[in-house]
Design a protein around this motif. Structure first.
Motif, PDB file in Angstrom:
ATOM      1  N   THR A 109      -7.325  -2.193   6.235  1.00  0.00           N
ATOM      2  CA  THR A 109      -7.031  -1.057   5.490  1.00  0.00           C
ATOM      3  C   THR A 109      -8.004  -0.725   4.562  1.00  0.00           C
ATOM      4  O   THR A 109      -8.565   0.502   5.241  1.00  0.00           O
ATOM      5  CB  THR A 109      -5.711  -1.126   4.638  1.00  0.00           C
ATOM      6  N   GLU A 110      -8.252  -1.279   3.593  1.00  0.00           N
ATOM      7  CA  GLU A 110      -9.398  -0.632   2.513  1.00  0.00           C
ATOM      8  C   GLU A 110     -10.904  -0.650   3.206  1.00  0.00           C
ATOM      9  O   GLU A 110     -11.566   0.296   2.725  1.00  0.00           O
ATOM     10  CB  GLU A 110      -9.492  -1.593   1.298  1.00  0.00           C
ATOM     11  N   VAL A 123      -8.254   4.758  -2.094  1.00  0.00           N
ATOM     12  CA  VAL A 123      -6.857   4.007  -1.633  1.00  0.00           C
ATOM     13  C   VAL A 123      -5.872   4.204  -2.440  1.00  0.00           C
ATOM     14  O   VAL A 123      -4.592   3.672  -2.076  1.00  0.00           O
ATOM     15  CB  VAL A 123      -7.414   2.494  -1.610  1.00  0.00           C
ATOM     16  N   VAL A 138      -6.082  -6.544   3.576  1.00  0.00           N
ATOM     17  CA  VAL A 138      -7.241  -5.531   2.880  1.00  0.00           C
ATOM     18  C   VAL A 138      -8.187  -5.195   3.662  1.00  0.00           C
ATOM     19  O   VAL A 138      -8.761  -3.904   3.680  1.00  0.00           O
ATOM     20  CB  VAL A 138      -7.659  -6.464   1.611  1.00  0.00           C
ATOM     21  N   GLY A 184       0.815  -1.171  -0.047  1.00  0.00           N
ATOM     22  CA  GLY A 184      -0.181   0.017   0.120  1.00  0.00           C
ATOM     23  C   GLY A 184       0.942   1.181   0.146  1.00  0.00           C
ATOM     24  O   GLY A 184       1.813   1.460   0.386  1.00  0.00           O
ATOM     25  N   CYS A 185       0.131   2.165  -0.598  1.00  0.00           N
ATOM     26  CA  CYS A 185       0.925   3.795  -0.873  1.00  0.00           C
ATOM     27  C   CYS A 185       1.340   4.159   0.742  1.00  0.00           C
ATOM     28  O   CYS A 185       2.269   4.804   0.932  1.00  0.00           O
ATOM     29  CB  CYS A 185      -0.003   4.530  -1.556  1.00  0.00           C
ATOM     30  N   HIS A 186       0.506   3.958   1.693  1.00  0.00           N
ATOM     31  CA  HIS A 186       0.762   4.437   2.826  1.00  0.00           C
ATOM     32  C   HIS A 186       2.019   3.981   3.466  1.00  0.00           C
ATOM     33  O   HIS A 186       2.681   4.661   4.174  1.00  0.00           O
ATOM     34  CB  HIS A 186      -0.489   4.446   3.962  1.00  0.00           C
ATOM     35  N   ASN A 189      -1.361  -9.223  -5.947  1.00  0.00           N
ATOM     36  CA  ASN A 189      -2.459  -8.288  -6.351  1.00  0.00           C
ATOM     37  C   ASN A 189      -3.630  -9.029  -6.527  1.00  0.00           C
ATOM     38  O   ASN A 189      -4.745  -8.280  -6.571  1.00  0.00           O
ATOM     39  CB  ASN A 189      -1.901  -7.658  -7.293  1.00  0.00           C
TER      40      ASN A 189
END
Length: 315
Positions: A214-215, A226, A211, A120-122, A171
């Motif tokens: 987070t999502e 996201v 997932v 994830g980007c975070h 993914n």
């Protein structure tokens, strides 16, 4: 060591930021001048072109949106490659293509390492993301100090090509998990359950996952941002389906996952955020799946520290 970074998008800018934050002499390039200017303001140098960057730098890292973009940039880099130069490809790309590209790099005397990221980007923003590295062991050892600045957990996956295969697999799993979570949340909403309670029930149960933790928060807050779009999802799960097709594996769920995401893209747009896929079920039921107290943006609260190599468990 002079390090170049090409591709300052959602993930790339955060990875490059980790290098800059840790004192690496960084050169940057992107077709969009805005992120380049931001990095220059923070102490990086702007490269005139990919070729100029490879000429100046010892290591050039790429983080690009598609295999086609990767190939276009590599075409510019190759004439400036030679012994002592290193290309690190951090994009999620085609496993067959990266093998062929690495062979062309090797023919110049340079080294090619594929090192896609996951988490994830975070987590990319804080250097806590995970990295898969495909290359021979000597090349891996050479770039490991850089990889441990870019990510927390670094796994040497084997020869070039193995990391990309594992990345598109992860993914695919994340996308399938996202779709089952959407079905679970909408069904519980339809049954009249409290959504915050539902979130906690999943989180403390055998049904939890990265997932979900987070999502699902972004779904429930309503932001559904996201920082990963449906076109990128479809690229990755399409690459995974291609691996199965090439090996003669008759997947059953994967084609359905692809079709659902394609339908989401048709409804909400090519670059729609992937978490908006829940809106298909919201529209079908007339429900709005929301809960108070969930964040509009993911923030990694894990303290940043130097990364390390992960070793596979052997029986």
């Amino acid at each position: 060591m002079q390090v170049g970074f090409i591709g300052l998008g959602a993930v790339g800018a955060k990875l490059a930021g980790s290098l800059l934050r840790n004192g690496i002499a960084l050169h940057v390039f992107d077709l969009d001048p805005a992120p380049v200017a931001d990095f220059v303001a923070r102490g990086a140098q702007a490269a005139e072109s990919p070729a100029a960057m490879m000429q100046t730098c010892d290591v050039v890292i790429t983080s690009l949106p598609s295999p086609a973009a990767s190939e276009a940039v590599l075409t510019e880099l190759l004439p400036q490659m030679g012994p002592g130069k290193i290309w690190m490809e951090m994009s999620t790309t085609d496993p067959d293509q990266i093998v062929e590209q690495a062979a062309r790099v090797a023919a110049t005397g340079a080294l090619a390492i594929e090192c896609p990221v996951s988490g994830g980007c975070h987590r990319a923003a804080t250097g806590n993301i995970s990295i898969f590295a495909g290359c021979d062991r000597a090349a891996f050892d050479r770039v490991l100090p850089l990889l441990t600045l870019l990510g927390r957990r670094v796994l040497h996956t084997g020869a070039v090509g193995t990391a990309s295969k594992l990345k598109v697999m992860t993914n695919y799993l994340a996308t399938a998990n996202l779709l089952t979570l959407c079905e679970a949340l909408v069904t519980m909403q339809a049954q009249g359950l409290d959504m915050a309670t539902t979130y906690e029930a999943i989180k403390i149960s055998s049904g939890t996952s990265f997932v979900h933790e987070t999502e699902s928060q972004l779904i429930l807050s309503g932001s559904r941002d996201v920082d990963f779009t449906m076109d990128l999802i479809l690229k990755d799960i399409g690459l995974f389906q291609g691996l199965a097709d090439a090996a003669g594996v008759p997947l059953e769920l994967s084609p359905l996952v692809i079709e659902i995401m394609r339908d989401g893209q048709r409804r909400y747009g090519t670059r729609a955020q992937s978490d908006r896929i829940i809106e298909r079920l919201e529209e079908a039921t007339g429900l709005s799946v929301r809960a108070d107290g969930f964040p509009a943006e993911l923030v990694d609260d894990e303290p940043e520290e130097r990364g390390y190599e992960v070793h596979p468990t052997r029986g």
